[in-house]
Design an enzyme around this catalytic site. Structure first.
Site, PDB file in Angstrom:
ATOM      1  N   TRP A 101      87.372 103.661  25.188  1.00 53.80           N
ATOM      2  CA  TRP A 101      86.056 103.554  25.832  1.00 53.80           C
ATOM      3  C   TRP A 101      85.511 104.894  26.294  1.00 53.80           C
ATOM      4  CZ3 TRP A 101      84.061  99.490  24.068  1.00 53.80           C
ATOM      5  CH2 TRP A 101      84.780  98.306  23.946  1.00 53.80           C
ATOM      6  N   ASP A 171      83.728 105.003  34.615  1.00 48.46           N
ATOM      7  CA  ASP A 171      83.642 103.636  34.079  1.00 48.46           C
ATOM      8  C   ASP A 171      84.788 102.850  34.721  1.00 48.46           C
ATOM      9  OD1 ASP A 171      83.952 101.310  32.600  1.00 48.46           O
ATOM     10  OD2 ASP A 171      84.062 102.308  30.644  1.00 48.46           O
ATOM     11  N   LYS A 195      84.958  91.889  32.814  1.00 47.34           N
ATOM     12  CA  LYS A 195      86.401  92.044  32.891  1.00 47.34           C
ATOM     13  C   LYS A 195      86.925  91.456  34.207  1.00 47.34           C
ATOM     14  CE  LYS A 195      85.986  94.067  29.036  1.00 47.34           C
ATOM     15  NZ  LYS A 195      85.803  95.464  28.709  1.00 47.34           N
TER      16      LYS A 195
HETATM   17  C1  LIG Z   1      85.012  96.264  27.735  1.00 46.15           C
HETATM   18  C2  LIG Z   1      84.792  97.636  28.197  1.00 46.15           C
HETATM   19  C3  LIG Z   1      83.616  98.338  27.863  1.00 46.15           C
HETATM   20  C4  LIG Z   1      82.546  97.780  26.942  1.00 46.15           C
HETATM   21  O1  LIG Z   1      81.780  96.804  27.541  1.00 46.15           O
HETATM   22  P1  LIG Z   1      80.607  96.029  26.746  1.00 46.15           P
HETATM   23  O2  LIG Z   1      79.946  95.244  27.825  1.00 46.15           O
HETATM   24  O3  LIG Z   1      81.259  95.185  25.700  1.00 46.15           O
HETATM   25  O4  LIG Z   1      79.700  97.052  26.157  1.00 46.15           O
HETATM   26  C5  LIG Z   1      83.471  99.618  28.393  1.00 46.15           C
HETATM   27  N1  LIG Z   1      84.413 100.173  29.170  1.00 46.15           N
HETATM   28  C6  LIG Z   1      85.555  99.519  29.494  1.00 46.15           C
HETATM   29  C7  LIG Z   1      86.564 100.187  30.372  1.00 46.15           C
HETATM   30  C8  LIG Z   1      85.784  98.241  29.015  1.00 46.15           C
HETATM   31  O5  LIG Z   1      86.920  97.606  29.334  1.00 46.15           O
END
Ligand SMILES: *Cc1c(COP(=O)(O)O)cnc(C)c1O
Length: 359
Positions: A101, A171, A195
């Site tokens: 990511w 993130d 998540k």
């Molecule tokens: C799942 C995830 C993403 C991507 O998220 P989307 O909503 O599918 O674009 C980005 N960063 C992390 C750490 C993730 O676990």
């Protein structure tokens, strides 16, 4: 029908209490005669929902007043773009690569200006997080970016990188509200909610006010200022997602806040890691100091045995344990809403599987 133990990395398990409450309110929210999905985003009813959600999140993370909480559509990937679009001001973006990511975020940033990799753990397939002491942050960096918990590789940063005074962006999608965090160390914290918080499609960004600038040439929905100026109500927001997130915030508060949540998460992770450390068949893929509390990645002695374990687990109501293809093996995502009992059941299953297998 019995509820499954869902170990999916995302969309992921939500608290049963929250789902039951939402079900009870489905047809007639607070005497309105309507579902939350049917009420106006400009109504008093929804104003109460979003105001309470924002306040509860502020309380949980002790978010200082000079940070805005923004509810933004489009999930994680939109943030990969919004961060460089809003923060680059003629300088560069410095990226710490610790997995899939952060790599995607870096690649997206390259479209908007110069971006550099200042730390990288790809040499051992991202099985650890890079050392972030003494980072070579560029003089002209407009921000430093990293991903706090690497959902796919099962690793996490324990310390906050020193960004040499540049705004630090993180993130936190897969560790959102899993433990207390000092928000004042960051320029932006953002997370996709699917998540650890709520339904997919929504991201929450916690942005320091001085980083919110009106940049006229940007598309209106890609500017943090649009969300900040309208309290995330510029256009029709994902009303139902925000409502569920609000319920999850309340659930976490009732649990005793993030200290209590952290303790619970550490207990759960320990059960599984202790088993993996003692197992002769399975072993964890992440290096010990980098292990995630949320995503536990592990392999057996062969792909066939991995696949058999995933299949047998599913027969026992332990679902979605297949690892991501870039790691293989198994992955158990044990987010806030995964009960301790689920982790205990999984560990007991793996122990039994190992015994049967060795016979
Ligand atoms: C799942 C995830 C993403 C991507 O998220 P989307 O909503 O599918 O674009 C980005 N960063 C992390 C750490 C993730 O676990």
């Amino acid at each position: 029908m019995e509820r499954a133990y869902n170990f999916s990395a995302g969309p992921a398990v939500l608290p049963e209490e929250v789902l039951r409450e939402a079900a009870d309110e489905m047809m007639n929210y607070h005497g309105s005669g309507m579902s939350v999905m049917e009420i106006s985003h400009r109504s008093d009813l929804f104003d109460e929902i979003i105001t309470a959600a924002e306040q509860d999140l502020r309380d949980l993370l002790s978010i200082p007043d000079h940070y805005k909480i923004l509810f933004i559509q489009g999930g994680g990937h939109v943030q990969f773009s919004m961060v460089p679009m809003n923060l680059l001001q003629g300088g560069c973006g410095d990226y710490i690569l610790s997995g899939h990511w952060s790599k995607k975020a870096y690649q997206e940033a390259l479209k908007f200006g110069p971006a550099h990799v200042i730390a990288d753990s790809s040499d051992r397939n991202f099985s650890y997080v890079p050392d972030v002491s003494g980072l070579p942050v560029h003089e002209d960096a407009d921000y430093v970016y990293y991903c706090m918990n690497n959902t796919i590789f099962g690793t996490r940063f324990r310390e906050i990188p020193d960004s040499c005074g540049k705004p630090l962006v993180s993130d936190i999608s897969s560790c959102f509200l899993s433990e207390p965090l000092d928000v004042s160390q960051f320029g932006i914290l953002w997370g996709g909610v699917q998540k650890n918080i709520g339904p997919a499609g929504l991201a929450i960004a916690i942005v320091r006010e001085d980083l919110i600038r009106d940049i006229p040439e940007l598309p209106v929905m890609m500017k943090y200022s649009t969300y900040a100026d309208s309290r995330s109500l510029f256009n029709t927001p994902p009303v139902y997602n925000i409502y569920i997130c609000g319920k999850v915030f309340r659930w976490l508060k009732n649990m005793g806040g993030l200290e209590a949540v952290k303790q619970r998460n550490e207990e759960k992770a320990k059960i599984l890691y202790d088993f993996l450390d003692s197992s002769k068949l399975f072993h964890g893929t992440a290096e010990r100091e980098s292990r995630s509390l949320m995503n536990v990645t592990f392999v057996s002695d062969s792909k066939e045995t991995d696949a058999l374990a995933v299949r047998k687990a599913a027969e026992n109501n332990l679902l979605n344990l297949k690892g991501h293809r870039s790691v293989g093996g198994l992955r158990a995502s044990i987010y806030n809403a995964m009960p301790k009992e689920g982790v205990e059941k999984l560990t007991a299953f793996l122990r039994e599987f190992e015994n049967d297998y060795r016979r």
